[in-house]
Design a protein around this motif. Structure first.
Motif, PDB file in Angstrom:
ATOM      1  N   GLY A 180       0.674 -19.972   1.694  1.00 37.42           N
ATOM      2  CA  GLY A 180       1.139 -21.225   2.110  1.00 37.42           C
ATOM      3  C   GLY A 180       2.262 -20.810   3.312  1.00 37.42           C
ATOM      4  O   GLY A 180       1.730 -19.626   3.886  1.00 37.42           O
ATOM      5  N   ARG A 181       3.171 -21.490   3.622  1.00 40.34           N
ATOM      6  CA  ARG A 181       3.993 -21.209   4.762  1.00 40.34           C
ATOM      7  C   ARG A 181       5.487 -21.391   4.082  1.00 40.34           C
ATOM      8  O   ARG A 181       5.758 -22.411   3.152  1.00 40.34           O
ATOM      9  N   LEU A 182       6.295 -20.744   4.873  1.00 37.30           N
ATOM     10  CA  LEU A 182       7.874 -20.873   4.668  1.00 37.30           C
ATOM     11  C   LEU A 182       8.579 -20.871   5.972  1.00 37.30           C
ATOM     12  O   LEU A 182       8.461 -20.056   6.750  1.00 37.30           O
ATOM     13  N   LEU A 183       9.145 -22.008   6.219  1.00 41.30           N
ATOM     14  CA  LEU A 183       9.928 -22.182   7.582  1.00 41.30           C
ATOM     15  C   LEU A 183      11.244 -22.109   7.579  1.00 41.30           C
ATOM     16  O   LEU A 183      11.763 -22.813   6.565  1.00 41.30           O
ATOM     17  N   LEU A 184      11.960 -21.335   8.407  1.00 39.78           N
ATOM     18  CA  LEU A 184      13.393 -21.071   8.431  1.00 39.78           C
ATOM     19  C   LEU A 184      13.681 -21.911   9.772  1.00 39.78           C
ATOM     20  O   LEU A 184      13.602 -21.176  10.863  1.00 39.78           O
ATOM     21  N   GLY A 185      14.083 -22.942   9.915  1.00 43.22           N
ATOM     22  CA  GLY A 185      14.008 -23.817  11.274  1.00 43.22           C
ATOM     23  C   GLY A 185      12.678 -23.782  11.824  1.00 43.22           C
ATOM     24  O   GLY A 185      11.764 -24.022  11.030  1.00 43.22           O
TER      25      GLY A 185
ATOM     26  N   LEU B 257      11.137 -20.852  12.667  1.00 39.97           N
ATOM     27  CA  LEU B 257      10.682 -19.652  12.325  1.00 39.97           C
ATOM     28  C   LEU B 257       9.964 -19.558  11.029  1.00 39.97           C
ATOM     29  O   LEU B 257      10.448 -19.651   9.987  1.00 39.97           O
ATOM     30  N   GLU B 258       8.641 -19.034  11.345  1.00 43.51           N
ATOM     31  CA  GLU B 258       7.706 -18.751   9.901  1.00 43.51           C
ATOM     32  C   GLU B 258       7.905 -17.511   9.500  1.00 43.51           C
ATOM     33  O   GLU B 258       7.794 -16.414  10.010  1.00 43.51           O
ATOM     34  N   VAL B 259       8.353 -17.542   8.195  1.00 43.02           N
ATOM     35  CA  VAL B 259       8.537 -15.926   7.806  1.00 43.02           C
ATOM     36  C   VAL B 259       7.746 -14.995   7.670  1.00 43.02           C
ATOM     37  O   VAL B 259       7.936 -13.866   8.196  1.00 43.02           O
ATOM     38  N   ARG B 260       6.454 -15.404   7.484  1.00 45.61           N
ATOM     39  CA  ARG B 260       5.091 -14.772   7.382  1.00 45.61           C
ATOM     40  C   ARG B 260       4.935 -13.765   8.824  1.00 45.61           C
ATOM     41  O   ARG B 260       4.807 -12.579   8.711  1.00 45.61           O
ATOM     42  N   SER B 261       5.266 -14.525   9.837  1.00 44.85           N
ATOM     43  CA  SER B 261       4.796 -13.938  11.025  1.00 44.85           C
ATOM     44  C   SER B 261       6.170 -13.535  11.885  1.00 44.85           C
ATOM     45  O   SER B 261       5.986 -12.726  12.794  1.00 44.85           O
ATOM     46  N   ALA B 262       7.224 -13.577  11.251  1.00 41.32           N
ATOM     47  CA  ALA B 262       8.614 -13.065  12.223  1.00 41.32           C
ATOM     48  C   ALA B 262       8.761 -11.739  11.922  1.00 41.32           C
ATOM     49  O   ALA B 262       8.490 -11.087  10.961  1.00 41.32           O
ATOM     50  N   ASP B 263       9.443 -11.050  12.939  1.00 43.36           N
ATOM     51  CA  ASP B 263       9.634  -9.561  12.969  1.00 43.36           C
ATOM     52  C   ASP B 263      11.154  -9.503  12.130  1.00 43.36           C
ATOM     53  O   ASP B 263      11.941 -10.398  12.040  1.00 43.36           O
ATOM     54  N   ALA B 264      11.283  -8.224  11.874  1.00 43.11           N
ATOM     55  CA  ALA B 264      12.662  -7.974  11.054  1.00 43.11           C
ATOM     56  C   ALA B 264      13.859  -8.610  11.805  1.00 43.11           C
ATOM     57  O   ALA B 264      14.696  -8.793  11.375  1.00 43.11           O
ATOM     58  N   ASP B 265      13.920  -8.312  13.221  1.00 42.86           N
ATOM     59  CA  ASP B 265      15.216  -8.491  13.905  1.00 42.86           C
ATOM     60  C   ASP B 265      15.155 -10.098  13.900  1.00 42.86           C
ATOM     61  O   ASP B 265      16.318 -10.486  14.030  1.00 42.86           O
ATOM     62  N   GLU B 266      14.296 -10.813  14.108  1.00 37.87           N
ATOM     63  CA  GLU B 266      14.322 -12.106  14.047  1.00 37.87           C
ATOM     64  C   GLU B 266      14.919 -12.665  12.610  1.00 37.87           C
ATOM     65  O   GLU B 266      15.725 -13.590  12.361  1.00 37.87           O
ATOM     66  N   LEU B 267      14.147 -12.001  11.664  1.00 42.18           N
ATOM     67  CA  LEU B 267      14.883 -12.614  10.125  1.00 42.18           C
ATOM     68  C   LEU B 267      16.424 -12.162  10.180  1.00 42.18           C
ATOM     69  O   LEU B 267      16.978 -12.697   9.500  1.00 42.18           O
ATOM     70  N   CYS B 268      16.650 -10.923  10.304  1.00 42.07           N
ATOM     71  CA  CYS B 268      18.063 -10.406  10.322  1.00 42.07           C
ATOM     72  C   CYS B 268      19.003 -11.468  10.956  1.00 42.07           C
ATOM     73  O   CYS B 268      20.226 -11.475  10.773  1.00 42.07           O
ATOM     74  N   SER B 269      18.760 -11.753  12.232  1.00 41.92           N
ATOM     75  CA  SER B 269      19.685 -12.677  12.864  1.00 41.92           C
ATOM     76  C   SER B 269      19.668 -14.220  12.209  1.00 41.92           C
ATOM     77  O   SER B 269      20.588 -14.847  12.581  1.00 41.92           O
ATOM     78  N   LYS B 270      18.554 -14.568  11.400  1.00 42.22           N
ATOM     79  CA  LYS B 270      18.714 -15.938  10.961  1.00 42.22           C
ATOM     80  C   LYS B 270      19.361 -16.069   9.483  1.00 42.22           C
ATOM     81  O   LYS B 270      19.660 -16.789   8.950  1.00 42.22           O
ATOM     82  N   VAL B 271      18.837 -14.957   8.680  1.00 38.33           N
ATOM     83  CA  VAL B 271      19.319 -14.878   7.051  1.00 38.33           C
ATOM     84  C   VAL B 271      19.659 -13.588   6.444  1.00 38.33           C
ATOM     85  O   VAL B 271      19.109 -12.467   7.047  1.00 38.33           O
ATOM     86  N   GLY B 272      20.433 -13.859   5.649  1.00 37.39           N
ATOM     87  CA  GLY B 272      21.229 -12.443   4.911  1.00 37.39           C
ATOM     88  C   GLY B 272      21.104 -12.692   3.645  1.00 37.39           C
ATOM     89  O   GLY B 272      21.077 -13.717   2.909  1.00 37.39           O
ATOM     90  N   ILE B 273      21.004 -11.741   2.822  1.00 39.64           N
ATOM     91  CA  ILE B 273      20.614 -11.532   1.293  1.00 39.64           C
ATOM     92  C   ILE B 273      21.695 -10.856   0.543  1.00 39.64           C
ATOM     93  O   ILE B 273      21.891  -9.816   1.232  1.00 39.64           O
ATOM     94  N   VAL B 274      22.406 -11.411  -0.169  1.00 38.39           N
ATOM     95  CA  VAL B 274      23.167 -10.482  -1.141  1.00 38.39           C
ATOM     96  C   VAL B 274      22.477 -10.367  -2.645  1.00 38.39           C
ATOM     97  O   VAL B 274      22.015 -11.416  -3.271  1.00 38.39           O
ATOM     98  N   PHE B 275      22.366  -8.997  -3.043  1.00 35.55           N
ATOM     99  CA  PHE B 275      21.658  -8.737  -4.147  1.00 35.55           C
ATOM    100  C   PHE B 275      22.785  -9.046  -5.399  1.00 35.55           C
ATOM    101  O   PHE B 275      23.799  -8.731  -5.250  1.00 35.55           O
ATOM    102  N   GLN B 276      21.898  -8.908  -6.748  1.00 32.37           N
ATOM    103  CA  GLN B 276      22.849  -8.891  -7.864  1.00 32.37           C
ATOM    104  C   GLN B 276      23.651  -7.406  -8.152  1.00 32.37           C
ATOM    105  O   GLN B 276      24.800  -7.572  -8.295  1.00 32.37           O
TER     106      GLN B 276
END
Length: 288
Positions: free
Chosen positions: A65-70, A72-91
């Motif tokens: 399947g596909r997951l789009l952030l704007g 940007l397709e997550v599966r094909s995005a590089d790490a720099d692109e993802l880091c500039s778009k999304v941040g995660i906070v863990f438990q």
């Protein structure tokens, strides 16, 4: 217009026979705060990791399947692109502390250093993030000398300072006391009103009902429902999915008091208003 879109998203961890995410399709508008609920093993953390790009890039496994952030397709995005778009906070905040910095201030600034943010702007962002999470007084403390709650706020501040367009929070308040939880939820709500899109997996149904724009109910990796808190927590089948409605909803059900649209109240304010209208005393019900 949808800002985050999942199209038949599927994922299976390496060595597993079961899908952790099973054919999820949904869309989310920019600035929405989406609560994610479901019992343990329902897929909440897997979805959070997929939105953040850790699935499949870090965990590998089978992905479909596909997951789009704007755009940007997550599966094909590089790490720099993802880091500039999304941040995660863990438990667990220990998963996010670098161990390379001697103070809380430096720890929050670490991500900005890696991004090459100019020092004056870096200082401004770090100061603002500390103030937002009420941790400025701990600025010179060694990160591992902080309490669990203080450390979690530091982790959230570190992501906030990077100013992502999307924030993913996987049970971010599990280490906090009731007051600390309330402050973090209020801060997250404020961020969404500033246009940041928030996904938050959480077990506290009262807080999810109070702060979310919409709620996703997951079970065995599948999306059972995605609706407003009022409509979702008014479902009659929540216990089948291991979800206990907010305490205010349970109280109203016991008294048989519904809102005008036929749903049950899900927040303290809604319950008090209805009970006042119906002349019923409302005592001793705390938000936690």
């Amino acid at each position: 217009m949808a800002y985050v879109t999942a199209e038949h998203l599927k994922y299976k961890y390496p060595g597993s026979d079961a899908l952790a995410l099973d054919d999820l399709s949904f869309s989310v508008e920019k600035g929405e705060l989406i609560g994610i609920i479901g019992k343990n093993g329902s897929g909440k953390s897997s979805l959070c990791q997929a939105i953040a790009g850790l699935i499949p890039s870090f965990y590998k496994g089978a992905y479909g399947g596909r997951l789009l952030l704007g755009d940007l397709e997550v599966r094909s995005a590089d790490a720099d692109e993802l880091c500039s778009k999304v941040g995660i906070v863990f438990q667990n905040p220990f998963n996010q502390v670098t161990g390379a910095k001697l103070t809380l201030y430096e720890e929050i600034a670490f991500g900005l250093e890696n991004m090459g943010i100019p020092r004056p702007e870096m200082k401004e962002r770090v100061e603002a993030a500390m103030a937002f999470l009420h941790i400025s007084e701990y600025r010179d403390r060694y990160p591992f000398d902080l309490s669990g709650g203080q450390m979690q706020r530091m982790a959230i501040a570190g992501i906030l300072a990077m100013r992502p367009e999307i924030m993913v929070l996987d049970e971010p308040v599990s280490q906090l006391d009731p007051q600390g939880r309330r402050e973090v939820f209020a801060a997250v709500r404020s961020l969404s009103r500033q246009g940041i899109t928030i996904f938050m997996a959480e077990h506290n149904m009262e807080q999810i009902a109070d702060f979310s724009d919409r709620v996703m109910l997951l079970h065995a990796g599948r999306l059972v429902a995605m609706d407003t808190p009022s409509r979702l927590f008014s479902r009659d089948d929540l216990e089948e999915y291991g979800v206990c409605p907010p305490v205010f909803t349970r109280l109203a059900r016991a008294l048989g008091i519904r809102k005008a649209d036929g749903t049950w109240p899900v927040t303290l304010a809604e319950a008090k208003e209805l009970l006042s209208v119906h002349g019923t005393a409302f005592r001793g019900c705390a938000h936690e």
